[in-house]
Design a protein around this motif. Structure first.
Motif, PDB file in Angstrom:
ATOM      1  N   ALA A   1       5.846   4.536  -3.467  1.00 26.57           N
ATOM      2  CA  ALA A   1       5.803   3.877  -4.778  1.00 26.57           C
ATOM      3  C   ALA A   1       7.144   3.997  -5.491  1.00 26.57           C
ATOM      4  CB  ALA A   1       4.685   4.476  -5.624  1.00 26.57           C
ATOM      5  N   LEU A   2       7.773   5.168  -5.384  1.00 34.49           N
ATOM      6  CA  LEU A   2       9.022   5.410  -6.093  1.00 34.49           C
ATOM      7  C   LEU A   2      10.207   4.704  -5.453  1.00 34.49           C
ATOM      8  CD1 LEU A   2       8.599   9.239  -6.774  1.00 34.49           C
ATOM      9  CD2 LEU A   2       8.305   7.377  -8.413  1.00 34.49           C
ATOM     10  N   LEU A   3      10.228   4.648  -4.129  1.00 38.39           N
ATOM     11  CA  LEU A   3      11.388   4.114  -3.423  1.00 38.39           C
ATOM     12  C   LEU A   3      11.247   2.650  -3.050  1.00 38.39           C
ATOM     13  CD1 LEU A   3      12.152   7.122  -1.042  1.00 38.39           C
ATOM     14  CD2 LEU A   3      13.264   6.546  -3.214  1.00 38.39           C
ATOM     15  N   GLU A   4      10.015   2.186  -2.807  1.00 40.75           N
ATOM     16  CA  GLU A   4       9.811   0.820  -2.318  1.00 40.75           C
ATOM     17  C   GLU A   4       8.980  -0.038  -3.262  1.00 40.75           C
ATOM     18  OE1 GLU A   4       8.042   1.120   1.548  1.00 40.75           O
ATOM     19  OE2 GLU A   4       9.368   2.754   2.168  1.00 40.75           O
ATOM     20  N   ASN A   5       8.479   0.572  -4.327  1.00 41.29           N
ATOM     21  CA  ASN A   5       7.565  -0.130  -5.228  1.00 41.29           C
ATOM     22  C   ASN A   5       6.397  -0.717  -4.445  1.00 41.29           C
ATOM     23  OD1 ASN A   5       6.696  -1.000  -7.787  1.00 41.29           O
ATOM     24  ND2 ASN A   5       7.633  -3.013  -7.510  1.00 41.29           N
TER      25      ASN A   5
ATOM     26  N   PHE B   1      -0.204   2.870  -5.326  1.00 40.22           N
ATOM     27  CA  PHE B   1       0.110   3.238  -6.705  1.00 40.22           C
ATOM     28  C   PHE B   1       1.059   2.256  -7.392  1.00 40.22           C
ATOM     29  CE2 PHE B   1      -0.546   7.407  -4.494  1.00 40.22           C
ATOM     30  CZ  PHE B   1      -1.812   7.632  -5.000  1.00 40.22           C
ATOM     31  N   ALA B   2       1.581   1.294  -6.648  1.00 36.07           N
ATOM     32  CA  ALA B   2       2.551   0.357  -7.226  1.00 36.07           C
ATOM     33  C   ALA B   2       1.983  -0.434  -8.408  1.00 36.07           C
ATOM     34  CB  ALA B   2       3.071  -0.586  -6.139  1.00 36.07           C
ATOM     35  N   PRO B   3       0.761  -0.997  -8.310  1.00 31.96           N
ATOM     36  CA  PRO B   3       0.265  -1.742  -9.479  1.00 31.96           C
ATOM     37  C   PRO B   3       0.005  -0.862 -10.694  1.00 31.96           C
ATOM     38  CG  PRO B   3      -1.430  -1.596  -7.762  1.00 31.96           C
ATOM     39  CD  PRO B   3      -0.146  -1.132  -7.159  1.00 31.96           C
TER      40      PRO B   3
ATOM     41  N   LEU C   1       1.858   1.723 -11.547  1.00 33.70           N
ATOM     42  CA  LEU C   1       3.174   1.939 -12.135  1.00 33.70           C
ATOM     43  C   LEU C   1       3.663   0.679 -12.852  1.00 33.70           C
ATOM     44  CD1 LEU C   1       5.618   3.726 -12.600  1.00 33.70           C
ATOM     45  CD2 LEU C   1       6.482   3.045 -10.347  1.00 33.70           C
ATOM     46  N   GLU C   2       3.431  -0.467 -12.250  1.00 38.41           N
ATOM     47  CA  GLU C   2       3.832  -1.720 -12.890  1.00 38.41           C
ATOM     48  C   GLU C   2       3.112  -1.898 -14.227  1.00 38.41           C
ATOM     49  OE1 GLU C   2       4.407  -6.426 -11.720  1.00 38.41           O
ATOM     50  OE2 GLU C   2       2.692  -5.349 -10.868  1.00 38.41           O
ATOM     51  N   LEU C   3       1.835  -1.559 -14.255  1.00 36.67           N
ATOM     52  CA  LEU C   3       1.059  -1.677 -15.479  1.00 36.67           C
ATOM     53  C   LEU C   3       1.564  -0.704 -16.542  1.00 36.67           C
ATOM     54  CD1 LEU C   3      -1.288  -3.094 -16.862  1.00 36.67           C
ATOM     55  CD2 LEU C   3      -2.849  -1.452 -15.798  1.00 36.67           C
ATOM     56  N   ALA C   4       1.868   0.526 -16.147  1.00 36.36           N
ATOM     57  CA  ALA C   4       2.374   1.522 -17.097  1.00 36.36           C
ATOM     58  C   ALA C   4       3.697   1.071 -17.705  1.00 36.36           C
ATOM     59  CB  ALA C   4       2.534   2.872 -16.403  1.00 36.36           C
ATOM     60  N   LYS C   5       4.568   0.492 -16.878  1.00 34.33           N
ATOM     61  CA  LYS C   5       5.843   0.004 -17.397  1.00 34.33           C
ATOM     62  C   LYS C   5       5.645  -1.187 -18.322  1.00 34.33           C
ATOM     63  CE  LYS C   5       8.734   1.537 -13.511  1.00 34.33           C
ATOM     64  NZ  LYS C   5       9.616   1.104 -12.395  1.00 34.33           N
ATOM     65  N   ALA C   6       4.689  -2.057 -17.982  1.00 32.42           N
ATOM     66  CA  ALA C   6       4.431  -3.236 -18.820  1.00 32.42           C
ATOM     67  C   ALA C   6       3.915  -2.842 -20.191  1.00 32.42           C
ATOM     68  CB  ALA C   6       3.442  -4.172 -18.124  1.00 32.42           C
ATOM     69  N   CYS C   7       3.237  -1.706 -20.281  1.00 30.88           N
ATOM     70  CA  CYS C   7       2.777  -1.223 -21.588  1.00 30.88           C
ATOM     71  C   CYS C   7       3.950  -0.832 -22.484  1.00 30.88           C
ATOM     72  CB  CYS C   7       1.845  -0.017 -21.404  1.00 30.88           C
ATOM     73  SG  CYS C   7       0.203  -0.442 -20.808  1.00 30.88           S
ATOM     74  N   GLU C   8       5.093  -0.555 -21.888  1.00 32.62           N
ATOM     75  CA  GLU C   8       6.284  -0.204 -22.658  1.00 32.62           C
ATOM     76  C   GLU C   8       7.093  -1.429 -23.044  1.00 32.62           C
ATOM     77  OE1 GLU C   8       8.403   2.368 -20.032  1.00 32.62           O
ATOM     78  OE2 GLU C   8       6.643   3.618 -19.660  1.00 32.62           O
ATOM     79  N   THR C   9       7.135  -2.412 -22.180  1.00 35.86           N
ATOM     80  CA  THR C   9       8.018  -3.553 -22.382  1.00 35.86           C
ATOM     81  C   THR C   9       7.330  -4.749 -23.022  1.00 35.86           C
ATOM     82  OG1 THR C   9       7.531  -4.469 -20.185  1.00 35.86           O
ATOM     83  CG2 THR C   9       9.338  -2.872 -20.355  1.00 35.86           C
ATOM     84  N   GLY C  10       5.995  -4.792 -22.985  1.00 33.28           N
ATOM     85  CA  GLY C  10       5.299  -5.980 -23.463  1.00 33.28           C
ATOM     86  C   GLY C  10       5.421  -7.149 -22.498  1.00 33.28           C
ATOM     87  N   ASP C  11       5.763  -6.882 -21.238  1.00 36.25           N
ATOM     88  CA  ASP C  11       5.922  -7.938 -20.231  1.00 36.25           C
ATOM     89  C   ASP C  11       4.564  -8.542 -19.914  1.00 36.25           C
ATOM     90  OD1 ASP C  11       6.206  -9.414 -17.850  1.00 36.25           O
ATOM     91  OD2 ASP C  11       7.900  -8.189 -17.195  1.00 36.25           O
TER      92      ASP C  11
ATOM     93  N   GLY D   1      -4.857  -7.504 -13.399  1.00 38.89           N
ATOM     94  CA  GLY D   1      -5.734  -8.333 -12.577  1.00 38.89           C
ATOM     95  C   GLY D   1      -5.952  -7.754 -11.195  1.00 38.89           C
ATOM     96  N   GLU D   2      -4.899  -7.248 -10.584  1.00 48.55           N
ATOM     97  CA  GLU D   2      -5.023  -6.647  -9.252  1.00 48.55           C
ATOM     98  C   GLU D   2      -5.934  -5.425  -9.283  1.00 48.55           C
ATOM     99  OE1 GLU D   2      -2.170  -4.711  -5.742  1.00 48.55           O
ATOM    100  OE2 GLU D   2      -1.289  -5.882  -7.388  1.00 48.55           O
ATOM    101  N   LEU D   3      -5.864  -4.654 -10.365  1.00 51.33           N
ATOM    102  CA  LEU D   3      -6.678  -3.449 -10.484  1.00 51.33           C
ATOM    103  C   LEU D   3      -8.040  -3.722 -11.112  1.00 51.33           C
ATOM    104  CD1 LEU D   3      -3.876  -1.041 -11.748  1.00 51.33           C
ATOM    105  CD2 LEU D   3      -4.874  -1.114  -9.446  1.00 51.33           C
ATOM    106  N   GLN D   4      -8.235  -4.970 -11.579  1.00 55.81           N
ATOM    107  CA  GLN D   4      -9.489  -5.371 -12.228  1.00 55.81           C
ATOM    108  C   GLN D   4      -9.812  -4.459 -13.420  1.00 55.81           C
ATOM    109  OE1 GLN D   4     -12.454  -5.546  -9.045  1.00 55.81           O
ATOM    110  NE2 GLN D   4     -11.813  -7.619  -8.509  1.00 55.81           N
ATOM    111  N   LEU D   5      -8.791  -4.231 -14.241  1.00 52.36           N
ATOM    112  CA  LEU D   5      -8.946  -3.432 -15.448  1.00 52.36           C
ATOM    113  C   LEU D   5      -8.902  -4.342 -16.670  1.00 52.36           C
ATOM    114  CD1 LEU D   5      -6.550  -0.475 -14.561  1.00 52.36           C
ATOM    115  CD2 LEU D   5      -9.032  -0.321 -14.824  1.00 52.36           C
ATOM    116  N   SER D   6      -9.778  -4.083 -17.616  1.00 53.50           N
ATOM    117  CA  SER D   6      -9.803  -4.866 -18.850  1.00 53.50           C
ATOM    118  C   SER D   6      -8.753  -4.336 -19.826  1.00 53.50           C
ATOM    119  CB  SER D   6     -11.187  -4.796 -19.496  1.00 53.50           C
ATOM    120  OG  SER D   6     -11.446  -3.485 -19.984  1.00 53.50           O
ATOM    121  N   ASN D   7      -8.404  -5.174 -20.792  1.00 59.54           N
ATOM    122  CA  ASN D   7      -7.482  -4.725 -21.834  1.00 59.54           C
ATOM    123  C   ASN D   7      -8.035  -3.516 -22.569  1.00 59.54           C
ATOM    124  OD1 ASN D   7      -5.733  -6.760 -21.182  1.00 59.54           O
ATOM    125  ND2 ASN D   7      -6.225  -8.058 -22.937  1.00 59.54           N
TER     126      ASN D   7
END
Length: 413
Positions: A353-357, A361-363, A365-375, A384-390
């Motif tokens: 996850a850390l070296l190759e994304n 665990f990659a999604p 980490l992507e979700l955690a980063k998006a919570c910081e950037t508003g992406d 959507g990939e993790l099927q998690l609601s807002n």
């Protein structure tokens, strides 16, 4: 003339909360700005308050200020009851081309909020003559560096100093050089992602401390003899003290206090101990790393762990925690990520996850980063990939902020 918030549809999806850190001159996090992601269905932040109401406003109970994006309509409709005025700063967007009547009505709303104990933050346009009646009520002036030409930044700062007692928060800080220039102009608070930029620093003193943490982590990871680890910790009393503080204060629900490393191994086991040893890395940064980097890593770690709880087995949740914690390892230790990871005995999926994304665990980490950037795109793809609601993400996000605030307090003692 009255102001009312837009009707909230009961069938629309809830907004997802994003955050940006607000740091002081030493680049330590002193607060967070909470806001709806750009793709939210409404622009009055009504859904942000719905999310805070659903998940609880305990995130405002820590040691840090929370800047909550809040419209005049929300304020007029009495939705501020869920916020603690001792911790919440109301960050209010300004309407364009207000009439004198509109300015007066909104001043009354601002005045009531101040009487209720809230601090107010408005952007630099509050310095315009039309808003002169608002200026004495403002505690923070938000200076968006992307909206001002370089020649106007210093003039605006000077005008704010001359006309107001409000503190300036410089938003969208580009890099450390711009941060230093603004600091010399008297700006004390900054908002942006620049502090997370890796900086290669060769500081032998700091790196010696980090080496001790890495040595401890590797001893725990390989399940070395307890006597060997105890012998090592005898020469590292500060690490031993912080480790026991973490273990005894982080919600394990233990019926007895852990008094030694041997006792911790008996109660928790090596796998659970590894994560707490890893937390020590966030308090031993390289000389050029911002304190905010360690705080951000801890939030990511806890957020990823909470999001994984219902989706992965317990041991994988621990690894999700490690991915989040080490996702800023290059910034924390001042070397490239590949070099930093090779020095540690990490699980294969964590390293991937850390070296190759990549990997499971990659999604997260992507979700955690998006919570910081508003992406918006990254958030939607990962959720959507993790099927998690807002709602699920919001709850985990706010809980992670609370937990990280507690951890930071322990690590600084």
């Amino acid at each position: 003339m009255t102001l009312t918030a837009a009707e909230t549809s009961t069938d629309r999806p809830g907004a997802a909360i994003s955050r940006q850190a607000i740091v002081d001159a030493s680049r330590k996090i002193v607060g967070y700005a909470l806001f709806e992601r750009q793709g939210a269905a409404a622009n009055d932040n009504a859904m942000l308050f719905e999310a805070l109401s659903e998940t609880g406003s305990e995130a405002l109970a820590g040691s840090k200020n929370v800047f909550v994006h809040c419209s005049f309509e929300i304020m007029a409709d009495g939705h501020l009851d869920i916020l603690d005025p001792r911790k919440a700063v109301l960050q209010i967007p300004q309407d364009e081309s207000l009439t004198k009547e509109g300015v007066a009505i909104r001043r009354d709303i601002l005045l009531k909020a101040r009487k209720d104990g809230f601090r107010l933050a408005l952007d630099h346009r509050v310095l315009q003559p039309a808003y002169a009646s608002w200026l004495p009520l403002v505690s923070y002036i938000m200076l968006d560096l992307q909206q001002l030409d370089a020649q106007w930044i210093e003039r605006t700062i000077r005008a704010a100093r001359e006309r107001s007692k409000a503190e300036i928060v410089a938003q969208n800080v580009r890099d450390g050089e711009q941060h230093e220039a603004l600091r010399k102009l008297g700006v004390r608070y900054f908002q942006g992602h620049w502090f997370a930029q890796p900086t290669v620093v060769r500081d032998s003193g700091v790196q010696a401390s980090q080496h001790s943490v890495i040595r401890l982590m590797n001893l725990v990871r390989t399940e070395a003899e307890v006597s060997e680890i105890e012998a090592f910790l005898k020469h590292e009393p500060t690490l031993s003290f912080k480790l026991l503080r973490f273990i005894n204060s982080c919600g394990f629900g233990l019926s007895t206090e852990i008094t030694s490393f041997r006792h911790a191994v008996m109660i928790l086991g090596f796998n659970r101990l590894f994560r707490w040893a890893a937390l020590l890395m966030t308090s031993t940064r390289a000389g050029g790393a911002a304190p905010a980097a360690g705080s951000t890593a801890v939030v990511r770690a806890r957020l990823m762990e909470l999001l994984a709880t219902d989706l992965l087995p317990p041991e994988a949740c621990d690894d999700a925690f490690l991915v989040g914690l080490f996702s800023m390892l290059d910034t924390l230790v001042g070397v490239p990520m590949a070099e930093a990871v090779v020095s540690m005995n990490l699980p294969a999926d964590v390293s991937r996850a850390l070296l190759e994304n990549g990997g499971p665990f990659a999604p997260f980490l992507e979700l955690a980063k998006a919570c910081e950037t508003g992406d918006e795109v990254a958030f939607a793809r990962a959720a959507g990939e993790l099927q998690l609601s807002n709602h699920q993400v919001n709850w985990a996000h706010l809980q992670a902020l609370i937990w990280a605030d507690e951890i930071e307090g322990l690590g600084s003692k």
